[in-house]
Design an enzyme around this catalytic site. Structure first.
Site, PDB file in Angstrom:
ATOM      1  N   TYR A 253      14.271 -56.624 -12.529  1.00 33.39           N
ATOM      2  CA  TYR A 253      13.828 -57.503 -13.610  1.00 33.39           C
ATOM      3  C   TYR A 253      14.599 -58.820 -13.629  1.00 33.39           C
ATOM      4  CZ  TYR A 253      11.537 -53.428 -15.724  1.00 33.39           C
ATOM      5  OH  TYR A 253      10.737 -52.346 -15.960  1.00 33.39           O
TER       6      TYR A 253
ATOM      7  N   ARG B 134      14.380 -47.172 -21.870  1.00 35.15           N
ATOM      8  CA  ARG B 134      14.800 -47.712 -20.579  1.00 35.15           C
ATOM      9  C   ARG B 134      16.295 -48.022 -20.652  1.00 35.15           C
ATOM     10  NH1 ARG B 134      10.860 -45.582 -19.806  1.00 35.15           N
ATOM     11  NH2 ARG B 134       8.892 -46.318 -18.913  1.00 35.15           N
TER      12      ARG B 134
ATOM     13  N   ASP C 291       1.348 -46.244 -20.765  1.00 29.96           N
ATOM     14  CA  ASP C 291       0.729 -47.390 -21.439  1.00 29.96           C
ATOM     15  C   ASP C 291      -0.781 -47.209 -21.555  1.00 29.96           C
ATOM     16  OD1 ASP C 291       3.324 -48.328 -21.098  1.00 29.96           O
ATOM     17  OD2 ASP C 291       2.788 -49.604 -19.404  1.00 29.96           O
TER      18      ASP C 291
ATOM     19  N   ASP D 110       4.670 -53.122 -20.971  1.00 31.79           N
ATOM     20  CA  ASP D 110       4.183 -51.853 -21.520  1.00 31.79           C
ATOM     21  C   ASP D 110       3.188 -52.034 -22.661  1.00 31.79           C
ATOM     22  OD1 ASP D 110       6.242 -52.707 -23.252  1.00 31.79           O
ATOM     23  OD2 ASP D 110       6.810 -50.660 -23.782  1.00 31.79           O
TER      24      ASP D 110
END
Length: 317
Positions: free
Chosen positions: A106, A174, A268, A29
């Site tokens: 992730y 998040r 972003d 980000d």
């Protein structure tokens, strides 16, 4: 010249369908925002006006070196990137649905960036940050750090602010990055962060999910009570709500996008476009207009960082 240091994590990005066509690049980000900020300097027609430094830790592997080379090609200063001989960058996979919305997987728990504050050379970074004009970070920057490291970073930001460094923050909440009791933990951390923040660049959906805000105005008023001087609340297709210290709130609309391809870097790119204008001396409304325009272009292309030709067309036109 204005000098901004942006703290965060960049990972290797895989974009596509599992066991199908896959594109490999990089993203994160704050790194995405840093790249778009660098590109915004060109749109200002004065590339030397803003120095953009990225603060993170990478490995010594070929992927890390490749990322640094790409960042330098974008005009990003990498003098504050530390190298960790024992760790490597994190990895994430983006999967898109037919509407362009994304889901992520992730692999980052042992990434070099997670242990930035424990790096043997971190004192040199702390000293360098005392000489910049602005530090920008996000909720993800805070979330990936171990608990004590997170507190060390907050203490560092408090000292920098006392020294006159402007602090900018995007909450970028998040839930998966926080522990099971994240609502308690995140609220405590975010409240502390907002009390250190001069410029907030937040997304209403994130703030509503965490705090239960009813409207963007509710979010804006809450941030003001915590001492934030300049507030920008991003509202997706509706643009954003902005309020400067001492001035009334104003809605800055965006141009509707007919076909959304990939929303990966919408917030972003807004941040990068906004900051490129803000640091160049534009007022907050003009900076929001640039952020809206760039984000509207980025979501019409696949990937976090789009081809620069499309970026420049959005920023200069």
């Amino acid at each position: 010249m204005k000098h901004i240091a942006i703290i965060g994590e960049c990972m290797i990005e895989l974009n596509g369908k599992p066991f199908g066509p896959m594109q490999q690049t990089f993203g994160g980000d704050t790194l995405n925002a840093a790249v778009y900020l660098c590109r915004g300097r060109t749109a200002n027609q004065d590339p030397a006006n803003i120095q953009v430094s990225y603060v993170t830790a990478l490995g010594s592997d070929p992927l890390s070196q490749g990322m640094i080379s790409r960042w330098q090609q974008e005009g990003l200063d990498t003098e504050l990137v530390l190298r960790d001989e024992h760790r490597s960058p994190g990895l994430y996979l983006i999967q898109l649905d037919d509407q362009g919305e994304r889901t992520f997987l992730y692999w980052r728990h042992q990434s070099a960036a997670r242990y930035l504050m424990q790096h043997p050379d971190i004192d040199g970074i702390k000293a360098a940050l005392s000489h910049v004009d602005m530090v920008f970070l996000s909720g993800i920057t805070l979330a990936i750090l171990p608990e004590q490291d997170r507190m060390d970073l907050l203490n560092l930001l408090a000292k920098l602010r006392q020294q006159g460094v402007e602090i900018a923050f995007d909450s970028n909440f998040r839930p998966a990055l926080w522990p099971d009791d994240h609502h308690v933990t995140v609220k405590t951390i975010y409240e502390a962060m907002y009390r250190l923040t001069d410029l907030a660049l937040v997304t209403f959906d994130d703030e509503q999910q965490l705090w239960g805000d009813n409207t963007p105005t509710h979010t804006l008023n809450r941030l003001k009570t915590l001492g934030v001087k300049h507030c920008v609340v991003k509202t997706g297709a509706d643009g954003c709500l902005v309020e400067a210290h001492g001035l009334p709130a104003q809605t800055v609309a965006t141009t509707p996008v007919e076909q959304v391809v990939d929303t990966t870097s919408a917030g972003d790119s807004f941040n990068g476009g906004f900051l490129s204008a803000y640091l160049a001396g534009y007022d907050l409304v003009e900076a929001c207009q640039r952020g809206n325009k760039l984000a509207g272009t980025v979501i019409q292309h696949r990937g976090a960082i789009i081809d620069n030709i499309y970026t420049q067309a959005a920023l200069i036109s």
